[in-house]
Write an enzyme that holds these catalytic residues in place. Structure first.
Site, PDB file in Angstrom:
ATOM      1  N   GLN A  23      19.786 -82.985 100.195  1.00 52.26           N
ATOM      2  CA  GLN A  23      20.144 -81.615 100.539  1.00 52.26           C
ATOM      3  C   GLN A  23      19.891 -80.835  99.279  1.00 52.26           C
ATOM      4  O   GLN A  23      20.312 -81.243  98.201  1.00 52.26           O
ATOM      5  CB  GLN A  23      21.640 -81.521 100.871  1.00 52.26           C
ATOM      6  CG  GLN A  23      22.053 -82.228 102.125  1.00 52.26           C
ATOM      7  CD  GLN A  23      21.814 -81.391 103.361  1.00 52.26           C
ATOM      8  OE1 GLN A  23      21.197 -80.329 103.290  1.00 52.26           O
ATOM      9  NE2 GLN A  23      22.265 -81.884 104.489  1.00 52.26           N
ATOM     10  N   SER A  24      19.229 -79.701  99.405  1.00 52.18           N
ATOM     11  CA  SER A  24      18.815 -79.131  98.129  1.00 52.18           C
ATOM     12  C   SER A  24      19.906 -78.383  97.393  1.00 52.18           C
ATOM     13  O   SER A  24      20.005 -78.497  96.184  1.00 52.18           O
ATOM     14  CB  SER A  24      17.584 -78.280  98.302  1.00 52.18           C
ATOM     15  OG  SER A  24      17.819 -77.335  99.281  1.00 52.18           O
ATOM     16  N   SER A  25      20.742 -77.600  98.058  1.00 51.47           N
ATOM     17  CA  SER A  25      21.721 -76.868  97.256  1.00 51.47           C
ATOM     18  C   SER A  25      23.128 -77.315  97.606  1.00 51.47           C
ATOM     19  O   SER A  25      23.376 -77.885  98.674  1.00 51.47           O
ATOM     20  CB  SER A  25      21.573 -75.366  97.475  1.00 51.47           C
ATOM     21  OG  SER A  25      22.043 -75.057  98.763  1.00 51.47           O
ATOM     22  N   GLN A  28      24.245 -76.093 100.822  1.00 55.77           N
ATOM     23  CA  GLN A  28      23.797 -76.873 101.969  1.00 55.77           C
ATOM     24  C   GLN A  28      24.656 -78.112 102.145  1.00 55.77           C
ATOM     25  O   GLN A  28      24.989 -78.496 103.262  1.00 55.77           O
ATOM     26  CB  GLN A  28      22.331 -77.280 101.784  1.00 55.77           C
ATOM     27  CG  GLN A  28      21.370 -76.158 102.121  1.00 55.77           C
ATOM     28  CD  GLN A  28      19.940 -76.591 101.918  1.00 55.77           C
ATOM     29  OE1 GLN A  28      19.648 -77.316 100.982  1.00 55.77           O
ATOM     30  NE2 GLN A  28      19.060 -76.142 102.773  1.00 55.77           N
ATOM     31  N   GLN A  65      20.851 -81.285  94.336  1.00 56.61           N
ATOM     32  CA  GLN A  65      19.861 -80.996  93.297  1.00 56.61           C
ATOM     33  C   GLN A  65      18.766 -80.146  93.916  1.00 56.61           C
ATOM     34  O   GLN A  65      18.370 -80.373  95.046  1.00 56.61           O
ATOM     35  CB  GLN A  65      19.223 -82.299  92.806  1.00 56.61           C
ATOM     36  CG  GLN A  65      20.181 -83.236  92.134  1.00 56.61           C
ATOM     37  CD  GLN A  65      20.122 -83.103  90.640  1.00 56.61           C
ATOM     38  OE1 GLN A  65      19.312 -82.343  90.132  1.00 56.61           O
ATOM     39  NE2 GLN A  65      20.977 -83.799  89.942  1.00 56.61           N
TER      40      GLN A  65
END
Ligand SMILES: [Zn+2]
Length: 697
Positions: A23-25, A28, A65
């Site tokens: 999950q990027s942020s 999220q 990340q």
């Protein structure tokens, strides 16, 4: 699933299944739980394909990340490492191409999977990168994924930019400015905040130094407002000691000048994949709209502040630090800056013949470091004198009058600071009153609430007492305006100072200390004719002095051109000794102011290539004694005798009585001693009795 039956082999099943979850942020991770759930569901897919549950390795360390590059993502790195070591039978991921956010990373993974015979599986299907069709499909997926990412970003950015260009994109405001309920920017209605921010700008205007602003706030015991940005107390105001970076932030922020801006910085991706932020020059800012909203200073003032800060920054660095005044006579030691390259100049001394030391200012540091010629150097005697004269001139009674006015302005500023401190006390009083009302209003039976409110009330009371103390202390330490006695003493100083400064008994160190109080630095540029000295004073005023260049020793001691001409004239008809006598008689002297002598004249003429008397006559065709003796077939000694007797003519050419002779002279009538028979006859008139060596003929 017949696809799976073909593709999944025992060899695959002998290795582990890798489930990559990302999950990027952080946002999220917290809110997009659906996606996370789907990603973990893929574990069931692996089991269905034949992997036992315990052989499914979940890699989820990259949660939270950003995925712009693989460089920062340890999980993805581990996945790549394990695939390349042949430990992975299959890699599972939701929308597999999103495994990597960057096409280069994705293709590297595909390459490795193909090499190691690792399968790839996502929600859509199962792929064998070793087969060309699957490989093509996976590559396309990667490319589409990257393009998709690009379009999403472009759409978002486009919307943001369009809003920013209209000045409507809400950005975080610095303290002192707030959004009103309609979304317009206005000055913070809190008078305490307003005053503090205005005081910061006023102090910078007066001192022209960010550090001085920090010191002034500290000295006056003033605090600076800030607001909590996030957390449960977001937006709430608090007060803290003003720091240097706060001042710089405020001075560099165009919003205080009522200007809207967007895109002052850009992020740059290094080759190793790391991003960093860079400040753009002002003309490259994405948006800058002047007069967009109310502010604290004008935009012109903002620009002036930027210029001041830039100039101040130039004063930093190893080479720019002024050392303490030392004993040597160079008045500007430690204050001189090279006007050509901007480095500090150093001081050398050279002795004059009267044993006094003369300072030389030289920019040689770079030259020494790199073995190149010094940038520039010059004698400091004239510069020192001119700067000293300038300083004494600046300290006229009129100038001191201005200084006294400034002092009264300082008193006004102190009053202003006092006012700000008073509002602090008021604020504390108000908080304490409110806390007391809350405490009194609560039902005493509700111990839980009453205790908390009582503690709050006590805390507010303590803060009020502190505010009172601070106020009283600052007031006591405040600087009162100058008394009339002090003012008179300052006036007297203006007339005493030049006397004191020029008194030989005054130590040079004291003179230097005085100069340092009145001069920030002096920038020197040497031109062929003179030295330009730009003198900077602490108030920001500048003076440019044009100082005549000191003559170098050889220039100072050069024989004047008219004397050279006269020497040239005289040497046509006179020898050195005669010429020297005539010059001395005419009152002409050498470059050192001394009378001419034969050696000094000889040296001068040799150096200046002035032909001497002998050379001129030789050039005119006159002969030496030897030459004419050869012509007349006698010895040179005979020629000398003949010349002394006046039989032939010659001209003396030097002090050693050497003579030159006109060519074409004839042998004089025979004057040899008469023979005995001739002696018996009466002597002829021209037969002078001499000691001439008769046997010469
Ligand atoms: Zn230089």
């Amino acid at each position: 699933m017949h696809d799976a039956a073909v593709k999944v082999t025992a060899q695959h099943l002998g290795r582990d299944a890798y489930l990559y979850v990302r999950q990027s942020s952080l946002h999220q991770v917290v809110h997009n739980t659906e996606s996370t759930r789907r990603q973990y569901d893929l574990r069931g897919r692996a089991v269905a394909l034949g992997w036992p549950t315990e052989r499914v390795v979940v890699i989820d360390v990259d949660q939270g990340q950003s995925g712009a590059s693989a460089a920062d993502r340890a999980g993805f790195q581990r996945l790549v490492a394990d695939v390349s070591l042949g430990r992975a039978g299959i890699v599972l991921g939701l929308e597999c191409s999103r495994l990597a956010r960057n096409n280069a990373d994705w293709h590297r993974l595909l390459e490795l999977c193909a090499l190691r015979g690792t399968l790839i599986c996502d929600e859509d299907g199962l792929y064998d990168p070793g087969q060309v069709n699957d490989r093509l499909l996976l590559g396309l997926k990667g490319t589409i994924s990257e393009a998709e990412l690009h379009y999403i970003r472009a759409r978002l950015q486009g919307g943001i930019l369009a809003k920013a260009r209209r000045g409507e994109l809400r950005t975080r405001l610095p303290v002192g400015l707030v959004y009103d309920p309609t979304g317009r920017v206005c000055v913070d209605p809190d008078a305490g905040v307003q005053q503090a921010v205005a005081h910061l700008f006023a102090t910078f205007l007066a001192t022209a130094s960010a550090t001085a602003v920090v010191k002034a706030f500290a000295a006056q015991g003033l605090k600076f407002p800030a607001r909590h940005l996030t957390g449960p107390r977001a937006g709430e105001l608090y007060w803290m000691a003003l720091r240097h970076d706060n001042v710089l932030f405020a001075l560099h922020n165009p919003r205080y000048a009522g200007a809207y801006f967007y895109g002052r910085r850009r992020s740059v991706v290094d080759l190793d994949g790391r991003t960093r932020t860079e400040h753009k020059p002002r003309d490259q800012w994405t948006v800058l709209i002047e007069d967009a909203h109310p502010g604290y200073i004008s935009f012109q003032q903002f620009e002036a502040n930027q210029a001041t800060l830039t100039a101040n920054a130039a004063g930093r660095g190893d080479d720019r630090r002024a050392g303490p005044p030392r004993e040597g006579p160079a008045l500007l030691q430690g204050l001189v800056v090279c006007g050509k390259c901007g480095r500090r100049m150093t001081v050398n001394y050279h002795a004059r013949c009267d044993a006094s030391l003369v300072p030389d200012y030289a920019c040689q540091r770079e030259g020494i470091a790199t073995g190149t010629p010094a940038c520039q150097s010059m004698s400091g005697a004239n510069v020192d004198a001119a700067v000293a004269a300038l300083v004494l001139e600046q300290l006229t009674p009129l100038a001191l009058e201005t200084a006294l006015q400034v002092s009264s302005e300082l008193a006004q500023r102190a009053e202003h600071a006092d006012h700000i401190r008073a509002t602090h006390v008021q604020r504390a009083q108000h908080a304490a009153d409110a806390a007391r009302r809350r405490y009194l209003a609560v039902d005493p039976a509700n111990r839980l609430v009453a205790d908390a409110l009582e503690a709050d009330y006590n805390q507010r009371l303590r803060e009020l007492a502190n505010a009172h103390d601070d106020y009283d202390q600052a007031r006591a330490a405040g600087n009162a305006p100058l008394t009339s006695d002090q003012q008179q003493r300052i006036h007297a100083l203006a007339t005493d100072l030049p006397t004191l400064f020029n008194d030989p008994a005054t130590p040079q160190r004291e003179r230097k200390r005085l100069i340092r109080l009145l001069i920030t630095d002096v920038t020197l540029i040497k031109t062929p004719e003179h030295i330009l000295a730009h003198v900077r004073m602490p108030g920001g005023t500048q003076h440019t002095l044009t100082v005549p260049r000191s003559l170098r020793a050889w220039e100072a001691h050069t024989t004047p051109p008219q004397t050279i001409t006269r020497i040239d004239e005289l040497l046509s008809d006179h020898t050195y000794d005669q010429t020297a006598a005539i010059l001395n008689h005419e009152g002409l002297s050498s470059g050192w102011g001394k009378p001419f002598t034969v050696p000094s004249l000889t040296q001068l003429c040799t150096k200046r290539d002035i032909p001497n008397h002998r050379d001129r006559l030789r050039a005119a065709g006159m002969l030496t004694a030897q030459e004419i003796a050869d012509q007349l077939a006698v010895t040179p000694a005979t020629i000398k005798i003949w010349r002394r007797r006046g039989d032939i003519t010659g001209r003396r050419v030097d002090a050693r009585r050497e003579h030159l002779y006109h060519p074409g002279q004839t042998r004089p009538p025979d004057r040899r001693r008469p023979t005995r028979q001739e002696a018996a006859k009466p002597a002829t008139a021209d037969n002078t009795p001499t000691t001439s060596p008769g046997g010469a003929v």
